[in-house]
Design a protein around this motif. Structure first.
Motif, PDB file in Angstrom:
ATOM      1  N   GLU A 206      -2.016  10.402  -2.325  1.00 21.31           N
ATOM      2  CA  GLU A 206      -2.514  10.405  -3.871  1.00 21.31           C
ATOM      3  C   GLU A 206      -2.768   9.216  -4.605  1.00 21.31           C
ATOM      4  N   GLN A 207      -2.096   8.059  -3.893  1.00 18.94           N
ATOM      5  CA  GLN A 207      -2.436   6.902  -4.439  1.00 18.94           C
ATOM      6  C   GLN A 207      -3.119   5.902  -3.508  1.00 18.94           C
TER       7      GLN A 207
ATOM      8  N   LYS B 267      -2.567   6.391   2.767  1.00 17.88           N
ATOM      9  CA  LYS B 267      -1.360   6.437   3.480  1.00 17.88           C
ATOM     10  C   LYS B 267      -0.945   7.788   3.533  1.00 17.88           C
ATOM     11  N   THR B 268      -0.673   8.392   4.787  1.00 19.96           N
ATOM     12  CA  THR B 268      -0.162   9.833   5.153  1.00 19.96           C
ATOM     13  C   THR B 268       0.723  10.206   3.984  1.00 19.96           C
TER      14      THR B 268
ATOM     15  N   HIS C 291      -0.524  -0.945   6.063  1.00 17.69           N
ATOM     16  CA  HIS C 291      -0.086   0.418   6.850  1.00 17.69           C
ATOM     17  C   HIS C 291      -0.951   1.583   6.690  1.00 17.69           C
ATOM     18  N   GLY C 292      -2.135   1.553   5.749  1.00 17.53           N
ATOM     19  CA  GLY C 292      -2.746   2.536   5.309  1.00 17.53           C
ATOM     20  C   GLY C 292      -3.958   2.502   6.379  1.00 17.53           C
ATOM     21  N   MET C 293      -4.669   3.808   6.145  1.00 18.00           N
ATOM     22  CA  MET C 293      -5.805   3.835   7.004  1.00 18.00           C
ATOM     23  C   MET C 293      -7.317   3.678   6.114  1.00 18.00           C
TER      24      MET C 293
END
Length: 216
Positions: free
Chosen positions: A129-130, A124-125, A104-106
């Motif tokens: 930070e991780q 991920k929005t 689900h991340g960019m």
């Protein structure tokens, strides 16, 4: 008038083709784990799949199903079985953050001002930070291989199948009421031979055949 950029996406990938292939293997492993959770859940809850549908459990996200499975294990009288269910659920939950970032991340290039370095990573929005670095993909694949094996062992234990094999395959078909004879014959004509496995697959990666089965 045609648009020359119509099929060019917004961003290019920071990953290599080998890393893309690893993400594909991870997706297949996650499909195995979802399937195994859905096989184990009715047995531990002592409910049919139709009953789980009626109480809106079957349509819930996999995370909710794992939470229910982890809670339902407490009704088991068999302590070793209860421990195996706990271990299976724990192994899945250990991949949660990395898995969510992966799917689900960019994906892009992550810059670090402190080290003045740039690495491929997913962001991920909701949790910027991780990020998930591409270097963590092998670790995630290995953990999901383990979770899949734990789930398969659980299914076999629940079915009282004592034989533990190295490789197996999953056959499915369009007739949900019975296993057709023609597919059984196909399986017999195309045995899962250890010699047919791709020897380049390393431990902790998704095993696969050297070549797909021919349509015999």
């Amino acid at each position: 008038m045609s648009d020359p950029l119509e099929f060019i996406p917004a961003y290019i990938s920071p990953l290599t083709d080998a890393q893309h292939a690893r993400i594909g293997r991870i997706a297949i492993l996650w499909g195995q784990i979802e399937h195994l959770v859905e096989q184990i859940l009715p047995r531990v809850c002592n409910l049919t799949w139709e009953e789980l549908i009626s109480i809106k459990v079957a349509s819930k996200p996999i995370a909710a199903k794992v939470d229910l499975l982890n809670a339902a294990k407490e009704r088991l009288a068999d302590e070793p079985l209860k421990e195996r269910v706990r271990e299976f659920c724990t192994s899945i939950n250990e991949t949660k953050v990395a898995r969510n970032h992966l799917f689900h991340g960019m994906w892009g290039w992550r810059g670090s001002s402190r080290a003045e370095t740039v690495v491929p990573a997913a962001r991920k929005t909701t949790n910027p930070e991780q990020p998930l670095s591409a270097e963590r993909l092998p670790e995630l694949e290995k953990k999901l291989c383990r979770a899949s094996r734990l789930g398969e062992d659980l299914v076999n234990q629940l079915n009282s199948e004592l034989v533990r094999v190295k490789y197996t395959r999953y056959l499915h078909h369009d007739d949900t009421d019975s296993f057709p004879e023609w597919l059984q014959r196909w399986s017999e004509r195309n045995p899962l031979d250890d010699e047919e496995m791709d020897r380049n697959s390393k431990l902790g990666t998704l095993p696969h055949l050297k070549t797909p089965y021919p349509p015999k």
